[in-house]
Write a protein that holds these residues in place. Sequence first.
Motif, short mmCIF file in Angstrom:
data_model
loop_
_atom_site.label_atom_id
_atom_site.label_comp_id
_atom_site.label_asym_id
_atom_site.label_seq_id
_atom_site.Cartn_x
_atom_site.Cartn_y
_atom_site.Cartn_z
N LEU A 89 0.89 -1.17 0.07
CA LEU A 89 0.02 -0.07 0.00
C LEU A 89 0.80 1.31 0.11
CD1 LEU A 89 -2.63 1.75 0.32
CD2 LEU A 89 -2.50 1.13 2.71
N ALA A 90 1.90 1.11 0.73
CA ALA A 90 2.93 2.51 0.94
C ALA A 90 3.48 2.67 -0.48
CB ALA A 90 3.88 2.22 1.98
N ILE A 91 3.62 1.63 -1.18
CA ILE A 91 4.39 2.09 -2.61
C ILE A 91 3.28 1.82 -3.79
CG2 ILE A 91 6.63 1.13 -1.90
CD1 ILE A 91 6.08 -1.47 -3.39
N ASP A 92 2.11 1.95 -3.41
CA ASP A 92 0.87 1.77 -4.61
C ASP A 92 0.69 3.28 -5.06
OD1 ASP A 92 -1.38 1.55 -6.06
OD2 ASP A 92 -2.27 0.28 -4.39
N ASN A 93 1.19 3.54 -6.47
CA ASN A 93 1.14 4.91 -6.98
C ASN A 93 -0.41 5.28 -7.32
OD1 ASN A 93 3.89 5.09 -6.92
ND2 ASN A 93 4.05 3.97 -8.83
N HIS A 94 -1.05 4.09 -7.05
CA HIS A 94 -2.48 4.68 -7.07
C HIS A 94 -3.11 5.16 -5.92
CE1 HIS A 94 -2.83 2.71 -11.13
NE2 HIS A 94 -2.68 1.53 -10.48
N GLU A 95 -2.40 5.08 -4.93
CA GLU A 95 -2.86 5.61 -3.57
C GLU A 95 -2.16 6.65 -3.07
OE1 GLU A 95 -5.77 4.68 -2.79
OE2 GLU A 95 -5.96 2.49 -3.81
N PHE A 96 -0.76 6.47 -3.15
CA PHE A 96 0.24 7.51 -2.44
C PHE A 96 1.45 7.92 -3.62
CE2 PHE A 96 -1.33 4.97 1.50
CZ PHE A 96 -1.85 6.37 2.12
N THR A 97 1.90 8.96 -3.34
CA THR A 97 3.10 9.39 -3.79
C THR A 97 3.73 9.30 -2.69
OG1 THR A 97 2.79 11.88 -3.53
CG2 THR A 97 1.98 10.81 -5.47
N GLN A 98 5.25 9.51 -2.75
CA GLN A 98 6.15 9.51 -1.55
C GLN A 98 5.67 10.67 -0.69
OE1 GLN A 98 10.18 8.82 -2.78
NE2 GLN A 98 11.17 9.32 -0.58
N ASP A 99 5.71 11.82 -1.40
CA ASP A 99 5.17 13.03 -0.64
C ASP A 99 4.00 12.96 0.20
OD1 ASP A 99 7.62 14.20 -1.27
OD2 ASP A 99 6.70 15.33 -2.86
N SER A 100 2.92 12.30 -0.52
CA SER A 100 1.49 12.41 0.05
C SER A 100 1.48 11.38 1.40
CB SER A 100 0.70 11.97 -1.11
OG SER A 100 0.46 10.67 -1.53
N LEU A 101 2.39 10.34 1.08
CA LEU A 101 2.61 9.42 2.10
C LEU A 101 3.08 10.18 3.43
CD1 LEU A 101 2.02 6.37 3.48
CD2 LEU A 101 4.31 5.90 2.28
N LEU A 102 3.99 10.69 3.33
CA LEU A 102 4.63 11.61 4.20
C LEU A 102 3.70 12.57 5.00
CD1 LEU A 102 7.27 11.95 5.92
CD2 LEU A 102 7.86 13.80 4.03
N SER A 103 3.18 13.42 4.28
CA SER A 103 2.02 14.24 4.71
C SER A 103 0.93 13.42 5.45
CB SER A 103 1.48 15.17 3.84
OG SER A 103 1.09 14.56 2.65
N PHE A 104 0.49 12.26 4.74
CA PHE A 104 -0.52 11.59 5.44
C PHE A 104 -0.22 11.07 6.62
CE2 PHE A 104 -2.40 7.13 6.36
CZ PHE A 104 -3.76 7.53 6.31
N SER A 105 1.16 10.49 6.97
CA SER A 105 1.73 9.93 8.01
C SER A 105 1.60 10.81 9.21
CB SER A 105 2.95 9.40 7.94
OG SER A 105 3.11 8.37 6.89
N GLN A 106 2.03 12.08 8.82
CA GLN A 106 2.12 13.30 9.79
C GLN A 106 0.80 13.67 10.25
OE1 GLN A 106 4.89 14.03 11.22
NE2 GLN A 106 6.14 12.70 9.61
N SER A 107 -0.30 13.67 9.34
CA SER A 107 -1.59 13.91 9.73
C SER A 107 -2.35 12.96 10.82
CB SER A 107 -2.49 14.09 8.56
OG SER A 107 -2.90 12.85 7.93
#
Length: 197
Positions: free
Chosen positions: A85-103
């Motif tokens: 899921l973390a590397i799924d380009n349909h769900e996250f970019t590297q940047d969006s995963l980082l911001s999602f995690s912080q949120s």
Amino acid sequence: MNYLAHAYLSFGIPGIVVGNLISDFVKGKKKFDYPVRIQQGISLHRAIDTFTDEHEVTKLAKEIFRPAYRLYSGAFVDVVFDHFLAIDNHEFTQDSLLSFSQSVYTILDNHQTWLPHNFSLLFPYMKSQNWLYNYRNIQGTKNSFGGVVRRAAYLAESETAGRLFEQHYEELGTLYQQFFPSLKIFARQRLDMLLSS
């Protein structure tokens, strides 16, 4: 599914995020001690777990780990699917995963009074080591295998899980791709039902 998927499948609703993440630390009817939105998150978590455990694709993934880990094979598959899921380009970019995690960490910080004791003990490590983001990495995923062992009564090592993960990497990735879209649809429908009840 593990922490990342449960957070993601809360669809950005803070109380749902909290309930979905603490559910494993809230036994039985204890969920009724929480506000309604957190109760709904706990219920969603349990529904996601049941859907995942009963899915034919998940059963295939478990067979990779079952010879070494038997009843705990599903826990390792949960971690593996969080990696994909973390590397799924349909769900996250590297940047969006980082911001999602912080949120997610911010939401949990804002609900500290509702975190069960055992979850509140691990949360500082989750946040400081950025577990949600580090599912992207092979080593971060292997570290999470170690967490499975630490929480399990009858496991002694996670190195075998790490080897199996790497040996069957492509197969596990394909199984994730066959599984996650149906889980996402199920979780959204179940959440909508909970919110309307």
